[in-house]
Write an enzyme that holds these catalytic residues in place. Structure first.
Site, PDB file in Angstrom:
ATOM      1  N   MET A  33     -67.449  -1.814   4.828  1.00 36.40           N
ATOM      2  CA  MET A  33     -67.265  -1.402   6.412  1.00 36.40           C
ATOM      3  C   MET A  33     -68.821  -1.295   6.993  1.00 36.40           C
ATOM      4  SD  MET A  33     -65.580   2.281   7.935  1.00 36.40           S
ATOM      5  CE  MET A  33     -63.999   1.895   7.470  1.00 36.40           C
ATOM      6  N   TYR A  54     -67.319  -4.174  -3.516  1.00 35.35           N
ATOM      7  CA  TYR A  54     -65.878  -3.900  -3.525  1.00 35.35           C
ATOM      8  C   TYR A  54     -65.187  -5.067  -3.998  1.00 35.35           C
ATOM      9  CZ  TYR A  54     -65.904   0.445  -0.879  1.00 35.35           C
ATOM     10  OH  TYR A  54     -66.127   1.613  -0.096  1.00 35.35           O
ATOM     11  N   LYS A  64     -64.320 -12.943  31.344  1.00 42.30           N
ATOM     12  CA  LYS A  64     -63.114 -11.803  30.428  1.00 42.30           C
ATOM     13  C   LYS A  64     -63.511 -11.285  29.217  1.00 42.30           C
ATOM     14  CE  LYS A  64     -61.015 -15.987  28.378  1.00 42.30           C
ATOM     15  NZ  LYS A  64     -60.012 -16.996  28.438  1.00 42.30           N
ATOM     16  N   ARG A  90     -48.220 -21.956  27.802  1.00 43.36           N
ATOM     17  CA  ARG A  90     -48.318 -20.562  27.483  1.00 43.36           C
ATOM     18  C   ARG A  90     -47.845 -19.972  28.839  1.00 43.36           C
ATOM     19  NH1 ARG A  90     -54.134 -19.328  25.407  1.00 43.36           N
ATOM     20  NH2 ARG A  90     -54.625 -20.009  27.606  1.00 43.36           N
TER      21      ARG A  90
HETATM   22  C1  LIG Z   1     -60.881 -18.171  28.831  1.00 45.34           C
HETATM   23  C2  LIG Z   1     -60.543 -19.309  29.614  1.00 45.34           C
HETATM   24  C3  LIG Z   1     -61.326 -20.318  30.021  1.00 45.34           C
HETATM   25  C4  LIG Z   1     -62.684 -20.462  29.547  1.00 45.34           C
HETATM   26  O1  LIG Z   1     -62.549 -21.078  28.230  1.00 45.34           O
HETATM   27  P1  LIG Z   1     -63.929 -21.707  27.321  1.00 45.34           P
HETATM   28  O2  LIG Z   1     -63.335 -22.269  26.258  1.00 45.34           O
HETATM   29  O3  LIG Z   1     -64.202 -20.214  26.932  1.00 45.34           O
HETATM   30  O4  LIG Z   1     -64.726 -22.243  28.226  1.00 45.34           O
HETATM   31  C5  LIG Z   1     -61.010 -21.053  30.855  1.00 45.34           C
HETATM   32  N1  LIG Z   1     -59.808 -21.275  31.695  1.00 45.34           N
HETATM   33  C6  LIG Z   1     -58.834 -20.117  31.396  1.00 45.34           C
HETATM   34  C7  LIG Z   1     -57.565 -19.948  31.859  1.00 45.34           C
HETATM   35  C8  LIG Z   1     -59.289 -19.374  30.311  1.00 45.34           C
HETATM   36  O5  LIG Z   1     -58.314 -18.174  30.096  1.00 45.34           O
END
Ligand SMILES: *Cc1c(COP(=O)(O)O)cnc(C)c1O
Length: 366
Positions: A306, A258, A35, A130
């Site tokens: 930046m 800065y 992802k 969630r």
């Molecule tokens: C992102 C995600 C993972 C992977 O988690 P990591 O901590 O990066 O291994 C596994 N399961 C779900 C549902 C996720 O959203």
């Protein structure tokens, strides 16, 4: 000349890290979680290193299309399922497996016209709160899905909130694992509950049928600083590097950057690096954040701007204009700076830094 900053992707490191997930869970299959554009590495680039995975898990349908465009014919799992009914058409067309976490998604499936039934993973909310069905609603959702001609096999999944640590003084997975085992007892279906942290820390209880290896595939450590990449034998899949484009001699009392956030107490040579927060380097990294110059460890000075940041060259007399700077990852002569250390200094986690690499940074294979 383009700016000297670039991100390098290490294909063999990805393959090595995937092998680590396999070694942890030898009887399970491995979803490589790609992802967020493969945690910032780029789906297409990461695919080369992760193609030995049993499947790919992600949540954006456009990313699933990109994987199919790479000719990946194996399983792809949508971790959040579909977002609207017509997404199911793409699932049918591209043979995507999808998570089902709420009643609406079952309603949409029930109305969906498809020749081939879909593989789904029914998600239990075992305590993360969630997504997912509550333990009370889970078995009814399973029965509903099981009765649909649109549904083929039903897998069972949940997600841990504390697999990387303890929770209220006890093992962080116990409460959710107990809920999952109780609710799913006797139900047919492949089980997938482990993320990277669970795969590394609790493989015996969590590997089951499929593990979901995200951060560990990229060499990030889910339970840093309790453990580091060397402990888990993970290798950085991304290097962010640049060069010094300026050098300043600071006299005692001089400041840099800065807000004059750093004041020299003695004569200090400072190098100016072509890397800033618009490249994805964390602006919150304070003075003292680790950085490598010519492969030698030193520290940042003052605020990150930046397009630039400053580093301390006081103990690096041989380094100067044009020197190579490693912001994280692999440096010259076998040097290495774990992304987890930079993240910790900036008050965040390696995940966020990888994902935040900015579009203006050229990415290439190492
Ligand atoms: C992102 C995600 C993972 C992977 O988690 P990591 O901590 O990066 O291994 C596994 N399961 C779900 C549902 C996720 O959203």
């Amino acid at each position: 000349m383009p700016r000297p900053i670039e991100a390098l992707i290490h294909t063999e490191a990805l393959a090595h890290n995937l092998g680590r997930a396999r070694a942890q869970a030898p009887n399970a299959r491995v979803w490589a979680v790609v992802k967020a554009n493969a945690y910032g590495h780029g789906i297409e680039r990461a695919f080369e290193g992760l193609r030995a995975a049993d499947g790919f898990a992600l949540l954006d349908l456009a990313e699933a299309e990109r994987l199919r465009a790479l000719d990946w014919r194996g399983p792809i799992l949508l971790l959040e399922g579909v977002f609207e009914p017509r997404d199911l058409e793409l699932c049918s067309r591209l043979k995507l497996w999808h998570t089902v976490h709420c009643e609406q998604q079952i309603d949409w499936l029930a109305m969906h016209k498809t020749h081939e039934p879909h593989r789904v993973f029914l998600k239990l909310n075992s305590g993360m709160n969630r997504l997912g069905f509550t333990p009370a609603a889970f078995r009814a959702a399973y029965a509903r899905l099981d009765a649909l001609p649109q549904v083929d096999e039903i897998g069972l999944m949940t997600h841990f909130s504390d697999a990387d640590s303890l929770r209220q003084g006890v093992d962080g997975i116990a409460h959710q694992l107990t809920a999952f085992e109780a609710v799913t007892e006797g139900l047919a279906g492949e089980r997938s509950i482990a993320n990277s942290a669970a795969t590394l820390r609790h493989p015996a209880r969590t590997a089951q049928d499929w593990v979901r290896a995200g951060i560990m595939s990229y060499g990030g450590v889910p339970d840093f600083p309790e453990h580091d990449a060397a402990h888990w034998d993970l290798r950085p899949a991304m290097t962010l590097r640049s060069r010094l484009i300026g050098v300043q001699q600071l006299q005692p009392g001089d400041t840099i950057g800065y807000g004059s956030a750093f004041t020299a107490e003695q004569i200090t040579r400072a190098g100016i690096v072509a890397c800033g927060y618009a490249d994805g380097y964390p602006r919150h990294a304070p003075t003292g954040t680790p950085v490598l110059v010519d492969g030698k460890r030193t520290r940042t000075l003052g605020r990150v701007s930046m397009d630039m940041l400053a580093v301390d060259l006081s103990d690096l007399p041989a380094s100067g204009f044009g020197s190579e700077v490693t912001l994280w990852g692999e440096g010259p002569q076998g040097s290495r700076l774990p992304i987890d250390e930079v993240a910790q200094s900036a008050g965040t986690i390696g995940y966020e830094l990888m994902c935040a690499i900015a579009p203006r940074v050229p990415v290439r294979h190492a």
